[in-house]
Design a protein around this motif. Structure first.
Motif, mmCIF file in Angstrom:
data_model
loop_
_atom_site.group_PDB
_atom_site.id
_atom_site.type_symbol
_atom_site.label_atom_id
_atom_site.label_comp_id
_atom_site.label_asym_id
_atom_site.label_seq_id
_atom_site.Cartn_x
_atom_site.Cartn_y
_atom_site.Cartn_z
ATOM 1 N N VAL A 21 0.723 -1.299 0.082
ATOM 2 C CA VAL A 21 0.178 0.057 0.060
ATOM 3 C C VAL A 21 0.780 1.170 0.128
ATOM 4 C CG1 VAL A 21 -1.805 1.187 1.128
ATOM 5 C CG2 VAL A 21 -1.796 -1.415 1.153
ATOM 6 N N GLY A 22 0.852 2.132 -0.961
ATOM 7 C CA GLY A 22 1.534 3.315 -1.068
ATOM 8 C C GLY A 22 0.758 4.548 -0.504
ATOM 9 N N LEU A 23 1.461 5.501 -0.462
ATOM 10 C CA LEU A 23 0.960 6.938 0.039
ATOM 11 C C LEU A 23 0.437 7.804 -1.056
ATOM 12 C CD1 LEU A 23 3.888 8.113 2.605
ATOM 13 C CD2 LEU A 23 1.910 6.796 2.942
ATOM 14 N N SER A 24 -0.593 8.714 -0.934
ATOM 15 C CA SER A 24 -1.186 9.548 -1.651
ATOM 16 C C SER A 24 -0.054 10.745 -1.872
ATOM 17 C CB SER A 24 -2.333 9.828 -1.246
ATOM 18 O OG SER A 24 -2.118 11.070 -0.218
ATOM 19 N N PRO A 25 -0.167 11.655 -2.943
ATOM 20 C CA PRO A 25 0.838 12.662 -3.092
ATOM 21 C C PRO A 25 0.586 13.543 -1.954
ATOM 22 C CG PRO A 25 -0.259 12.235 -5.262
ATOM 23 C CD PRO A 25 -0.954 11.369 -4.130
ATOM 24 N N ALA A 26 -0.643 13.911 -1.346
ATOM 25 C CA ALA A 26 -0.806 14.601 -0.123
ATOM 26 C C ALA A 26 -0.106 14.133 1.243
ATOM 27 C CB ALA A 26 -2.256 14.797 0.218
ATOM 28 N N GLU A 27 -0.066 12.711 1.331
ATOM 29 C CA GLU A 27 0.490 11.979 2.349
ATOM 30 C C GLU A 27 2.225 12.009 2.058
ATOM 31 O OE1 GLU A 27 -2.503 8.731 3.547
ATOM 32 O OE2 GLU A 27 -1.476 8.306 1.885
ATOM 33 N N ILE A 28 2.687 12.208 0.898
ATOM 34 C CA ILE A 28 4.057 12.300 0.927
ATOM 35 C C ILE A 28 4.395 13.561 1.262
ATOM 36 C CG2 ILE A 28 5.792 12.377 -0.912
ATOM 37 C CD1 ILE A 28 4.434 9.949 -2.439
ATOM 38 N N VAL A 29 3.719 14.400 0.885
ATOM 39 C CA VAL A 29 4.001 16.182 1.314
ATOM 40 C C VAL A 29 3.890 16.044 2.891
ATOM 41 C CG1 VAL A 29 3.322 18.385 1.358
ATOM 42 C CG2 VAL A 29 3.293 17.027 -0.971
ATOM 43 N N PHE A 47 9.436 4.891 -3.583
ATOM 44 C CA PHE A 47 9.273 3.949 -2.738
ATOM 45 C C PHE A 47 7.840 4.329 -1.715
ATOM 46 C CE2 PHE A 47 9.456 3.058 1.913
ATOM 47 C CZ PHE A 47 9.576 1.438 1.920
ATOM 48 N N LEU A 48 7.706 5.572 -1.368
ATOM 49 C CA LEU A 48 6.541 5.968 -0.608
ATOM 50 C C LEU A 48 5.312 5.942 -1.389
ATOM 51 C CD1 LEU A 48 8.040 9.313 1.441
ATOM 52 C CD2 LEU A 48 7.644 7.077 2.076
ATOM 53 N N GLY A 49 5.295 6.298 -2.726
ATOM 54 C CA GLY A 49 4.277 6.106 -3.489
ATOM 55 C C GLY A 49 3.736 4.640 -3.584
#
Length: 148
Positions: A21-29, A47-49
């Motif tokens: 399960v990856g992160l959304s762009p907002a979660e990466i920010v 990796f995070l995505g």
């Protein structure tokens, strides 16, 4: 970056869709903000995505997945303070993982291919002889022997 993508595909194939399960762009920010930087290394963003929340059993036991990732820099700074090593992180360093509260991992900066650093707090332990190991020694858990 391609190796990260290949790992994610392999984990999905072997463990199922919900294993990765990856992160959304907002979660990466949100992660970048929590780690105190404006920009993360591009390979880490990949990796995070792809695997920022979960990566099957890969890296199990590591505090490097969201949402715990939001606190790893704080936890690492506490680790460094306890060890008397408060100057280990340079400006722009990005702490990305903590293992069991005694080992921290960080990128030197947000460059394309940053250096990775690690710090491990080693504690003295009693062995059968009743002697104390010097701080630079560790126990080999597989064999139970002291090694320096």
């Amino acid at each position: 970056m391609e190796r990260v993508r290949e790992l994610a595909v392999r984990l999905v194939r072997e463990c199922g869709d919900d294993a990765v399960v990856g992160l959304s762009p907002a979660e990466i920010v949100e992660v970048a903000t929590a780690l105190g930087v404006y920009e993360l290394p591009s390979s880490y963003v990949v990796f995070l995505g792809l695997m920022g929340k979960r990566a099957g059993q890969v890296l199990a036991g590591m505090d490097m997945f969201y949402p715990r990732l939001l606190k790893v820099k704080e936890y690492a700074q506490e680790l460094f303070e306890e060890a008397g090593k408060v100057d280990l992180l340079s400006d722009g360093a990005i702490v990305f993982a903590l293992h069991q509260g005694y080992r921290a991992y960080w990128f030197a900066d947000n460059s394309e291919d940053p250096q990775v650093f690690s710090f491990k707090r080693v504690m003295s332990r009693r062995v059968d002889t009743g002697t104390r190991l010097p701080p630079s020694c560790s126990l080999r858990p597989k064999f139970g022997e002291a090694g320096c």
